[in-house]
Motif scaffolding. Structure first.
Motif, PDB file in Angstrom:
ATOM      1  N   ASP B 316       0.849  -1.433  -0.014  1.00 45.16           N
ATOM      2  CA  ASP B 316      -0.089   0.045  -0.076  1.00 45.16           C
ATOM      3  C   ASP B 316       0.839   1.399  -0.097  1.00 45.16           C
ATOM      4  O   ASP B 316       1.981   1.129   0.392  1.00 45.16           O
ATOM      5  CB  ASP B 316      -1.012   0.080   1.375  1.00 45.16           C
ATOM      6  N   THR B 326      -4.435   5.019   1.368  1.00 46.07           N
ATOM      7  CA  THR B 326      -5.171   4.300   0.333  1.00 46.07           C
ATOM      8  C   THR B 326      -6.489   4.236   1.251  1.00 46.07           C
ATOM      9  O   THR B 326      -6.563   3.828   2.513  1.00 46.07           O
ATOM     10  CB  THR B 326      -4.737   3.273  -0.179  1.00 46.07           C
ATOM     11  N   THR B 329      -6.866  -1.289   1.921  1.00 41.86           N
ATOM     12  CA  THR B 329      -5.615  -2.224   1.834  1.00 41.86           C
ATOM     13  C   THR B 329      -5.654  -3.002   0.447  1.00 41.86           C
ATOM     14  O   THR B 329      -6.575  -3.696   0.231  1.00 41.86           O
ATOM     15  CB  THR B 329      -5.059  -2.721   2.995  1.00 41.86           C
ATOM     16  N   SER B 359     -13.495   0.977  -6.898  1.00 43.82           N
ATOM     17  CA  SER B 359     -12.254   1.632  -6.412  1.00 43.82           C
ATOM     18  C   SER B 359     -11.749   2.221  -7.716  1.00 43.82           C
ATOM     19  O   SER B 359     -11.196   1.465  -8.944  1.00 43.82           O
ATOM     20  CB  SER B 359     -11.498   0.747  -5.716  1.00 43.82           C
ATOM     21  N   LEU B 361      -8.108   3.019  -9.056  1.00 42.31           N
ATOM     22  CA  LEU B 361      -6.785   2.257  -8.699  1.00 42.31           C
ATOM     23  C   LEU B 361      -5.582   3.185  -8.948  1.00 42.31           C
ATOM     24  O   LEU B 361      -5.561   3.681 -10.246  1.00 42.31           O
ATOM     25  CB  LEU B 361      -6.624   0.850  -9.172  1.00 42.31           C
ATOM     26  N   THR B 362      -4.478   3.211  -8.292  1.00 40.30           N
ATOM     27  CA  THR B 362      -3.011   3.695  -8.884  1.00 40.30           C
ATOM     28  C   THR B 362      -2.244   2.573  -8.819  1.00 40.30           C
ATOM     29  O   THR B 362      -2.188   1.891  -7.968  1.00 40.30           O
ATOM     30  CB  THR B 362      -2.645   4.654  -7.807  1.00 40.30           C
ATOM     31  N   GLN B 369      -2.681   2.175  -4.509  1.00 41.16           N
ATOM     32  CA  GLN B 369      -3.518   3.131  -4.082  1.00 41.16           C
ATOM     33  C   GLN B 369      -5.217   2.932  -4.567  1.00 41.16           C
ATOM     34  O   GLN B 369      -5.160   2.511  -5.647  1.00 41.16           O
ATOM     35  CB  GLN B 369      -3.429   4.452  -4.225  1.00 41.16           C
ATOM     36  N   MET B 370      -6.241   3.217  -3.506  1.00 40.02           N
ATOM     37  CA  MET B 370      -7.371   2.771  -4.050  1.00 40.02           C
ATOM     38  C   MET B 370      -8.317   4.044  -3.633  1.00 40.02           C
ATOM     39  O   MET B 370      -7.959   4.547  -2.360  1.00 40.02           O
ATOM     40  CB  MET B 370      -7.758   1.548  -3.616  1.00 40.02           C
TER      41      MET B 370
END
Lengths: 257, 489
Positions: B316, B326, B329, B359, B361-362, B369-370
């Protein structure tokens, strides 16, 4: 000016005359004999000392109790119109278990073998067969057979560095040169016979020098597949034996990089 | 003295040269031009058909007689590795039975030489040798237990002109076992061919689009045949190929020499924990790294090189004080993945089935990351089926089915819009967004597949500002239920 003209004329005439000369076989000399690399590598200067040392293990030979290892021998000083016998003799190698004729290999002076050691008429190359036996002692120790060519009625000796060859015999797993090449070192890490046996047991593949060389040249993806299978098997083994993880013959934990 | 001799010899040499006859061309007339008509810019022809071209020639030098020849060569050569040209005709008119293998990059060469002036001119014309099975809209469909493919041919434009029904079974003598799942396409998997991977829930078939013959089935794609046949996906990021079977991930790299076979299952961690990856995956478009979700541990994993023996667990994003950056997790988050594509994943909580989260997302394996959007139970998206996120570069929207209606949800402002109501009796079985900017076959369609009785309809909708246009551009129709639709130029 005259001298220049004369010089040119002489050069022209002599070059014409030289070109008419019949080429002689240039290597006529005393017949000598020495070992060398296999024929395909003969003109590769880096291969001059190739095959000086060979390892042979019965591990990959199935149920064979006897096998033949070949070396290459070359005669210099021109060809002959007759077969020419050459003579081999074992020499002791200090600090090693020396092979015993009749127990580990077929003696060079054995009547049957004597007839196999010759350079054929019209040839300068011969393959030298060494017949090796799977003696029980090879399970526990490696033995060394060092031998060299002898001067005889047919041949004088060639270059001193190429008069001998060494063959190590075993019936146990042992490191082969491929283990130390970049790709395998990267995939397999350090060598141990326990790791080697583990690879064989869990992949069903040979992991011999020839197999490793062939696989890496033709299908490296398959090698990575077998290593991945062995890695998984090692993890599973260690999971099943948390207090007794797989260690090598020296007690060091086995790891794949 | 010596110097004088040298100078004298040099002078003699110069004098001797000056005697040579001047053969220079001092003709300032414009260069001859040979014009050609009756030849297309490029040709595309099925192997074993006759290629007939009858050009008409004229020269700027007036009446002319021409010596002509036609040749063909492989136009895809590297550096100085020049290919050999085969002469296929020594007349002006070409009437040639094409025997070259199917290939996109053949070059036809035409040469015309004016017999009077000796001037010759060359033309090079691209030639594609193809087969009836190569190119068009491929529709993978099933009858409930077995799958087959319909091919809609597109000879002149993206619009289908004709249909080859059940082309898989007509070339292979059998249908594929299982329900239609996915089509995947690769021009690199087999050198000098184009491979279509056809996945059902029970088998996978690799076939050349030229011959349409299966050259590997699911078992044949592995070094060691898997005991369970349940493909989830086959995808590649460049030379890295990943195949999901029975929830287990396998990889291969086409960079390595060898047969293009998939390795044993990858480990998910260093203790070989059991896992079952979701059939949904996404790819970080920058690093071309695929991300997967393990439905068993509810965790994200990244795969680097396809030959790696293990997957990489993602960590994370945290700030420098170790505080999570985030909303959720990426590790053991107690979620089940309902859908994932692009930069979005749709989760359902394993404990509270009414908790569904969409979510953003990155994708970063060391700082994942969400940003969460908890979907309300009254939202149309809550019970979405057949979800399709618009591909990168298009609107930030997701399309989905809710009952017999097609809806969209704006991912920026959560606004939901009804886009299409399928006629009564039709059931939505498939929605996907595909696009290509490859002219002259550029397209951008939201494809809506429905089933009515034993037949399918795939409506190919264009969009206008993110909304479907009221009527589809065209409809693909046939028997069965659609699993996937893929276009090959």
């Amino acid at each position: 000016m005259k001298s220049i003209k004369r010089l040119i004329a002489v050069a022209l005439v002599s070059s014409v005359l030289v070109s008419c000369e019949k080429e002689q076989f240039p290597f006529t000399d005393v017949a000598r004999v020495q070992f060398g690399p296999e024929q395909s590598l003969f003109y590769n200067p880096n291969a001059n000392l190739a095959d000086t040392l060979k390892n042979y293990t019965f591990i990959y030979a199935g149920n064979k109790t006897i096998d033949t290892v070949y070396f290459d021998l070359y005669a210099t000083g021109g060809v002959s119109d007759q077969d020419r016998i050459f003579t081999l003799k074992q020499v002791q190698f200090a600090g090693a278990n020396n092979a015993v004729a009749g127990q580990h290999y077929k003696a060079f002076d054995n009547e049957l073998m004597k007839n196999k050691y010759f350079v054929k008429a019209g040839q300068v190359h011969a393959r030298v067969p060494i017949i090796v036996y799977r003696d029980a002692s090879l399970k526990t120790k490696d033995v060394v057979l060092k031998f060299q060519v002898q001067e005889n009625a047919n041949f004088k000796l060639g270059e001193a560095t190429n008069l001998w060859r060494k063959l190590t015999l075993s019936d146990r797993l042992g490191i082969s040169p491929q283990w130390n090449t970049g790709f395998y070192k990267f995939l397999l890490g350090g060598y141990s016979t326990v790791k080697h046996q583990f690879l064989i047991d869990h992949t069903g593949q040979l992991w011999s020098e020839e197999w490793m060389k062939y696989s890496i040249e033709n299908d490296p993806g398959s090698v990575m597949n077998w290593v991945a299978i062995a890695k998984t098997a090692l993890v599973d083994y260690n999971n099943a034996h948390p207090l007794d993880k797989l260690k090598d013959e020296n007690g060091v934990l086995i790891v794949f990089p | 003295m010596k110097k004088i001799y040298t100078i004298a010899w040099a002078a003699v040499a110069l004098l001797a040269l000056s005697c040579s006859k001047d053969l220079g061309n001092y003709d300032f007339k414009p260069k001859e031009v040979i014009s050609i008509e009756g030849v297309e810019k490029s040709y595309s022809i099925s192997g074993t058909e006759r290629l007939m071209i009858d050009p008409s020639l004229s020269s700027s030098e007036g009446n002319a007689n021409f010596d002509c020849f036609w040749g063909i060569y492989d136009g895809d050569y590297q550096g100085l590795d020049l290919p050999k040209m085969d002469t296929i005709s020594k007349t002006k008119t070409l009437d040639y039975l094409v025997t070259q293998r199917p290939y996109d990059k053949w070059k036809l060469v035409f040469c015309a030489k004016n017999k009077q002036t000796g001037f010759a001119q060359y033309w090079q014309i691209p030639l594609r040798v193809t087969t009836p099975s190569a190119g068009g809209w491929y529709v993978l469909k099933d009858d409930g237990s077995q799958s087959d493919i319909d091919l809609f041919k597109t000879p002149t434009s993206i619009m289908p002109a004709s249909k080859l029904e059940n082309i898989y079974s007509s070339y292979n003598g059998k249908k594929m076992e299982g329900k239609a799942l996915f089509l995947a396409y690769s021009t690199e998997y087999q050198p000098s061919s184009k491979t279509l991977f056809v996945g059902t829930d029970k088998d996978l078939s690799a076939l050349s689009i030229y011959t349409f013959k299966e050259f590997r089935n699911l078992g044949g794609l592995f070094f060691e045949k898997p005991s369970v046949k349940a493909p989830g996906f086959l995808m590649n990021t460049g030379a890295n190929y990943f195949l999901l079977n029975d929830g287990q991930l396998h990889g291969l790299s086409t960079i390595l020499l060898g047969g293009g076979l998939f390795s044993t299952r990858k480990l998910i961690d260093n203790v070989n924990s059991p896992y079952k990856l979701s059939k949904y995956f996404t790819v970080d478009e920058v690093y071309r790294a695929p991300y997967f979700f393990d439905d068993m541990s509810s965790s994200f994993f990244m795969a680097g090189d396809a030959t790696d023996a293990a997957l990489t667990a993602v960590t994370d994003a945290k700030d420098k004080n170790g505080k999570l950056l985030t909303a959720m997790t990426a590790k053991n988050n107690n979620k089940k993945l309902l859908f994932m594509d692009g930069l979005y994943a749709y989760f359902q909580d394993k404990t509270d089935a009414n908790l569904k989260i969409l979510s953003n997302l990155t994708l970063n394996s060391s700082a994942f990351q969400m940003v969460n959007d908890t979907v309300k139970t009254m939202d149309k998206f809550f019970n979405a089926t057949n979800i399709a996120i618009l591909q990168a570069g298009d609107e930030n929207m997701v399309y989905f089915a809710n009952g017999n209606e097609v809806w969209s949800r704006n991912l920026s402002n959560k606004q939901e819009t009804r886009q299409f109501i399928v006629p009564a009796g039709e059931e939505i079985t498939f929605i996907k967004h595909r696009k290509s900017e490859d002219e002259p076959y550029a397209y951008n369609y939201v494809m809506v597949g429905t089933k009515v009785g034993g037949n399918y309809k795939v409506r190919m909708f264009e969009k206008s500002s993110g909304d479907l246009k009221p009527t589809p551009k065209f409809i693909l129709e046939g028997t069965g239920s659609v699993g996937d639709v893929y276009f090959v130029k």
